[in-house]
Design a protein around this motif. Structure first.
Motif, PDB file in Angstrom:
ATOM      1  N   LYS A   1       0.835  -1.199   0.000  1.00  0.00           N
ATOM      2  CA  LYS A   1       0.000   0.000   0.000  1.00  0.00           C
ATOM      3  C   LYS A   1       0.869   1.248   0.000  1.00  0.00           C
ATOM      4  O   LYS A   1       1.940   1.274   0.600  1.00  0.00           O
ATOM      5  CB  LYS A   1      -0.924   0.007   1.220  1.00  0.00           C
ATOM      6  CG  LYS A   1      -2.055  -1.016   1.138  1.00  0.00           C
ATOM      7  CD  LYS A   1      -3.010  -0.846   2.305  1.00  0.00           C
ATOM      8  CE  LYS A   1      -4.176  -1.818   2.190  1.00  0.00           C
ATOM      9  NZ  LYS A   1      -5.129  -1.670   3.313  1.00  0.00           N
ATOM     10  N   GLN A   2       0.397   2.274  -0.658  1.00  0.00           N
ATOM     11  CA  GLN A   2       1.137   3.525  -0.751  1.00  0.00           C
ATOM     12  C   GLN A   2       0.431   4.668  -0.019  1.00  0.00           C
ATOM     13  O   GLN A   2       0.836   5.821  -0.118  1.00  0.00           O
ATOM     14  CB  GLN A   2       1.308   3.912  -2.232  1.00  0.00           C
ATOM     15  CG  GLN A   2       2.034   2.856  -3.064  1.00  0.00           C
ATOM     16  CD  GLN A   2       3.475   2.685  -2.630  1.00  0.00           C
ATOM     17  OE1 GLN A   2       4.186   3.660  -2.425  1.00  0.00           O
ATOM     18  NE2 GLN A   2       3.907   1.442  -2.485  1.00  0.00           N
ATOM     19  N   THR A   3      -0.622   4.346   0.695  1.00  0.00           N
ATOM     20  CA  THR A   3      -1.419   5.401   1.330  1.00  0.00           C
ATOM     21  C   THR A   3      -0.758   5.932   2.594  1.00  0.00           C
ATOM     22  O   THR A   3      -0.099   5.204   3.333  1.00  0.00           O
ATOM     23  CB  THR A   3      -2.813   4.871   1.684  1.00  0.00           C
ATOM     24  OG1 THR A   3      -2.675   3.692   2.481  1.00  0.00           O
ATOM     25  CG2 THR A   3      -3.593   4.535   0.438  1.00  0.00           C
ATOM     26  N   ARG A   4      -0.961   7.214   2.816  1.00  0.00           N
ATOM     27  CA  ARG A   4      -0.528   7.886   4.037  1.00  0.00           C
ATOM     28  C   ARG A   4      -1.359   9.152   4.169  1.00  0.00           C
ATOM     29  O   ARG A   4      -2.164   9.471   3.283  1.00  0.00           O
ATOM     30  CB  ARG A   4       0.964   8.228   3.999  1.00  0.00           C
ATOM     31  CG  ARG A   4       1.355   9.249   2.918  1.00  0.00           C
ATOM     32  CD  ARG A   4       2.855   9.468   2.928  1.00  0.00           C
ATOM     33  NE  ARG A   4       3.316  10.367   1.880  1.00  0.00           N
ATOM     34  CZ  ARG A   4       3.501  11.673   2.005  1.00  0.00           C
ATOM     35  NH1 ARG A   4       3.229  12.269   3.163  1.00  0.00           N
ATOM     36  NH2 ARG A   4       3.940  12.401   1.005  1.00  0.00           N
ATOM     37  N   ILE A   5      -1.201   9.877   5.265  1.00  0.00           N
ATOM     38  CA  ILE A   5      -1.888  11.159   5.416  1.00  0.00           C
ATOM     39  C   ILE A   5      -0.983  12.234   4.828  1.00  0.00           C
ATOM     40  O   ILE A   5       0.148  12.431   5.286  1.00  0.00           O
ATOM     41  CB  ILE A   5      -2.193  11.462   6.892  1.00  0.00           C
ATOM     42  CG1 ILE A   5      -3.090  10.356   7.461  1.00  0.00           C
ATOM     43  CG2 ILE A   5      -2.891  12.810   7.021  1.00  0.00           C
ATOM     44  CD1 ILE A   5      -3.459  10.551   8.899  1.00  0.00           C
ATOM     45  N   TYR A   6      -1.481  12.917   3.807  1.00  0.00           N
ATOM     46  CA  TYR A   6      -0.639  13.901   3.128  1.00  0.00           C
ATOM     47  C   TYR A   6      -0.571  15.201   3.928  1.00  0.00           C
ATOM     48  O   TYR A   6      -1.437  15.500   4.757  1.00  0.00           O
ATOM     49  CB  TYR A   6      -1.165  14.142   1.705  1.00  0.00           C
ATOM     50  CG  TYR A   6      -1.053  12.900   0.865  1.00  0.00           C
ATOM     51  CD1 TYR A   6       0.182  12.494   0.365  1.00  0.00           C
ATOM     52  CD2 TYR A   6      -2.169  12.109   0.598  1.00  0.00           C
ATOM     53  CE1 TYR A   6       0.297  11.343  -0.397  1.00  0.00           C
ATOM     54  CE2 TYR A   6      -2.061  10.948  -0.156  1.00  0.00           C
ATOM     55  CZ  TYR A   6      -0.816  10.568  -0.643  1.00  0.00           C
ATOM     56  OH  TYR A   6      -0.695   9.421  -1.380  1.00  0.00           O
TER      57      TYR A   6
ATOM     58  N   ASP B   1      -3.446  17.476   4.580  1.00  0.00           N
ATOM     59  CA  ASP B   1      -4.574  16.916   5.335  1.00  0.00           C
ATOM     60  C   ASP B   1      -4.285  16.755   6.821  1.00  0.00           C
ATOM     61  O   ASP B   1      -5.200  16.494   7.609  1.00  0.00           O
ATOM     62  CB  ASP B   1      -4.952  15.534   4.766  1.00  0.00           C
ATOM     63  CG  ASP B   1      -5.503  15.624   3.358  1.00  0.00           C
ATOM     64  OD1 ASP B   1      -6.140  16.652   3.040  1.00  0.00           O
ATOM     65  OD2 ASP B   1      -5.300  14.674   2.578  1.00  0.00           O
TER      66      ASP B   1
ATOM     67  N   PHE C   1      -8.184   6.652   6.845  1.00  0.00           N
ATOM     68  CA  PHE C   1      -6.800   6.277   7.160  1.00  0.00           C
ATOM     69  C   PHE C   1      -6.788   4.954   7.914  1.00  0.00           C
ATOM     70  O   PHE C   1      -7.788   4.544   8.507  1.00  0.00           O
ATOM     71  CB  PHE C   1      -6.117   7.360   8.003  1.00  0.00           C
ATOM     72  CG  PHE C   1      -6.561   7.398   9.436  1.00  0.00           C
ATOM     73  CD1 PHE C   1      -5.853   6.720  10.433  1.00  0.00           C
ATOM     74  CD2 PHE C   1      -7.709   8.089   9.813  1.00  0.00           C
ATOM     75  CE1 PHE C   1      -6.272   6.746  11.756  1.00  0.00           C
ATOM     76  CE2 PHE C   1      -8.133   8.124  11.127  1.00  0.00           C
ATOM     77  CZ  PHE C   1      -7.417   7.444  12.109  1.00  0.00           C
ATOM     78  N   THR C   2      -5.652   4.290   7.866  1.00  0.00           N
ATOM     79  CA  THR C   2      -5.410   3.091   8.661  1.00  0.00           C
ATOM     80  C   THR C   2      -4.238   3.387   9.588  1.00  0.00           C
ATOM     81  O   THR C   2      -3.498   4.356   9.388  1.00  0.00           O
ATOM     82  CB  THR C   2      -5.065   1.880   7.785  1.00  0.00           C
ATOM     83  OG1 THR C   2      -3.795   2.107   7.151  1.00  0.00           O
ATOM     84  CG2 THR C   2      -6.127   1.653   6.719  1.00  0.00           C
TER      85      THR C   2
ATOM     86  N   ASP D   1      -1.116   3.594   7.776  1.00  0.00           N
ATOM     87  CA  ASP D   1      -0.939   4.868   7.075  1.00  0.00           C
ATOM     88  C   ASP D   1      -0.148   5.837   7.939  1.00  0.00           C
ATOM     89  O   ASP D   1       0.665   6.630   7.426  1.00  0.00           O
ATOM     90  CB  ASP D   1      -2.301   5.495   6.731  1.00  0.00           C
ATOM     91  CG  ASP D   1      -3.027   4.744   5.624  1.00  0.00           C
ATOM     92  OD1 ASP D   1      -2.382   3.926   4.939  1.00  0.00           O
ATOM     93  OD2 ASP D   1      -4.236   4.969   5.463  1.00  0.00           O
TER      94      ASP D   1
ATOM     95  N   ARG E   1       3.465   5.021   7.703  1.00  0.00           N
ATOM     96  CA  ARG E   1       4.032   5.522   6.448  1.00  0.00           C
ATOM     97  C   ARG E   1       4.167   7.038   6.476  1.00  0.00           C
ATOM     98  O   ARG E   1       5.109   7.598   5.905  1.00  0.00           O
ATOM     99  CB  ARG E   1       3.158   5.070   5.271  1.00  0.00           C
ATOM    100  CG  ARG E   1       3.352   3.603   4.904  1.00  0.00           C
ATOM    101  CD  ARG E   1       2.568   3.235   3.655  1.00  0.00           C
ATOM    102  NE  ARG E   1       1.156   3.046   3.944  1.00  0.00           N
ATOM    103  CZ  ARG E   1       0.599   1.885   4.240  1.00  0.00           C
ATOM    104  NH1 ARG E   1       1.341   0.792   4.296  1.00  0.00           N
ATOM    105  NH2 ARG E   1      -0.691   1.787   4.462  1.00  0.00           N
ATOM    106  N   THR E   2       3.233   7.720   7.152  1.00  0.00           N
ATOM    107  CA  THR E   2       3.317   9.181   7.275  1.00  0.00           C
ATOM    108  C   THR E   2       4.555   9.570   8.079  1.00  0.00           C
ATOM    109  O   THR E   2       5.296  10.482   7.703  1.00  0.00           O
ATOM    110  CB  THR E   2       2.051   9.732   7.969  1.00  0.00           C
ATOM    111  OG1 THR E   2       0.899   9.359   7.206  1.00  0.00           O
ATOM    112  CG2 THR E   2       2.109  11.255   8.085  1.00  0.00           C
TER     113      THR E   2
END
Length: 450
Positions: free
Chosen positions: A212-217, A220, A337-338, A341, A344-345
């Motif tokens: 997964k590539q998701t994170r909180i940008y 946000d 979010f998870t 995530d 990763r953030t």
């Protein structure tokens, strides 16, 4: 056990044999090696009992109970067993091999769990796979689970979730590999000769779902962070604990289980360090406590009276499943979010700050490859990690729209005031009255903190 002389077995004779205070054995004069054991319970059992040269103990093979098994049936069966023994075959070992050959998938799974040192979180994941995806295979002998069945089940599961399909097959692969080395014959050779899941690699059928590539940008983070404070503003202790846990995950990048089961015994607020003893890779991790992280720990300390930082009223004593509160945070912030995530953030923020790669690996407790010689020479203590931890924390606070120094000093001041006795608070008020500070200023600071 007493042993009688040989008798010519007849039905009338065997029925008339008495039951003694201890087990007695009678030998058949017609078939050498066939015996009848009379147990103290009254049972009469046919066995083959044969001493074999070169073996440490006689071979004893149970045939069955008399009179359900007739004398002729017992003699016929005994001759077959004695024939196998004469060829060097131990019938008992052969029976064990046959039983192992028919071992079921569920039994292999239970044996696998009992012989492996698995974490409770890992076992819960395995249980879900066994229950959800292969429950209809539990009673199947694993020897009957073919490559065709594997391919079909993988295809069926992939239709709904490619990641779960691969997860299921990885567990089955591990179970088959375990069986290959665990169940052997008398010659110490594997009973099972192949792993049917290997067909997925041979035919390139694995889905190989990417990470997964998701994170909180960055844009946000401010809105997301504000939602934590709003949801935490409640009298519900569980909600407060989960919100503090999510915030601490954001400022440390640690995994869910590494934080949730953190005991106060592994936290030293005076030295400003804490130890994560239960880690994914099994290597304990000692980390420094940054300025803002300290305020979270202090808030938790005031709200708990148990053994764990994230205390909960359940059999474990700590929060186990924060999903419902996280769903509230998602609803309040409007940002899905998870927990991973947040990891990763944290990592992405550290990378943008040009924190060293080996420092980031240490903060995340990632193992380095054995061929990475440099990593083997890079030893970082908790004190040496303090500076990069503070830099990352300060940047995350800035992204959250908080001027870190003012925020930290205010929270630290209020947390200290809350620990003072009434007499000390009165003394402090007296001192402040003689200074440039006023009670109004303090109240204003408290209002901002709330």
């Amino acid at each position: 056990m007493s042993e009688k002389s040989k008798l010519r077995f007849t039905k009338e004779l065997l029925l008339a044999l008495p039951i003694a205070a201890k087990r007695e054995r009678y030998r058949d004069s017609k078939v050498e090696g066939l015996v009848l054991d009379i147990l103290t319970t009254g049972k009469k059992v046919f066995r083959v009992y044969k001493r074999v040269r070169g073996t440490p103990a006689p071979i004893s093979v149970t045939i069955g109970r008399f009179p359900e098994v007739t004398i002729e049936q017992a003699r016929t069966h005994a001759l077959k067993i004695l024939g196998a023994i004469s060829l060097g075959v131990n019938p008992n070992e052969l029976e064990r091999i046959n039983r192992r050959s028919n071992i079921t998938l569920l039994q292999v799974y239970e044996d696998y769990k009992s012989r492996k040192e698995l974490k409770s979180e890992t076992i819960r994941g395995y249980e879900q796979v066994m229950r959800t995806y292969v429950s209809d295979w539990h009673a199947l002998p694993i020897i009957t689970i073919t490559e065709s069945l594997i391919k079909l089940r993988h295809k069926e599961l992939s239709a709904s979730s490619k990641a779960q399909a691969d997860l299921c097959m990885r567990l089955l692969r591990a179970l088959f590999n375990f069986a290959l080395y665990e169940y052997k014959n008398a010659n110490d050779e594997s009973i099972f000769t192949k792993n049917p899941t290997h067909v997925l690699s041979h035919q390139k059928l694995w889905n190989n779902v990417g990470r997964k590539q998701t994170r909180i940008y960055q844009n946000d983070i401010k809105g997301w962070y504000g939602a934590i404070s709003r949801v935490r503003n409640t009298s519900d202790a569980f909600t407060q604990a989960v919100c503090d846990f999510v915030e601490m995950t954001f400022f440390t990048g640690l995994r869910k289980t590494e934080l949730l089961c953190l005991p106060w015994a592994d936290v030293d607020l005076k030295a400003r360090v804490f130890c994560v003893a239960k880690t994914k890779n099994g290597v304990p991790l000692l980390l420094p406590i940054g300025d803002h992280l300290l305020t979270i720990f202090e808030r938790r300390r005031k709200q708990t009276d148990g053994a764990f930082v994230f205390q909960a009223n359940n059999e474990h004593g700590y929060v186990r499943e924060p999903k419902k509160i996280i769903a509230k945070l998602v609803e309040e912030s409007g940002i899905p979010f998870t927990l991973h995530d947040l990891r990763r953030t944290y990592t992405s923020t550290a990378e943008l700050l040009k924190i060293g790669t080996y420092t980031i690996k240490r903060l995340l407790n990632h193992k380095t490859k054995r061929d990475d010689v440099t990593a083997g020479y890079t030893i970082l203590t908790a004190e040496e990690l303090r500076s990069p931890v503070q830099v990352i924390e300060t940047r995350l606070l800035e992204l959250a729209g908080i001027k870190s120094d003012q925020h930290i000093n205010r929270d630290r001041l209020l947390s200290i005031i809350d620990t003072l006795s009434d007499a000390d608070k009165s003394l402090l008020i007296s001192k402040l009255s003689d200074s440039k500070f006023t009670l109004v200023a303090l109240d204003g600071a408290r209002g901002e903190a709330d």
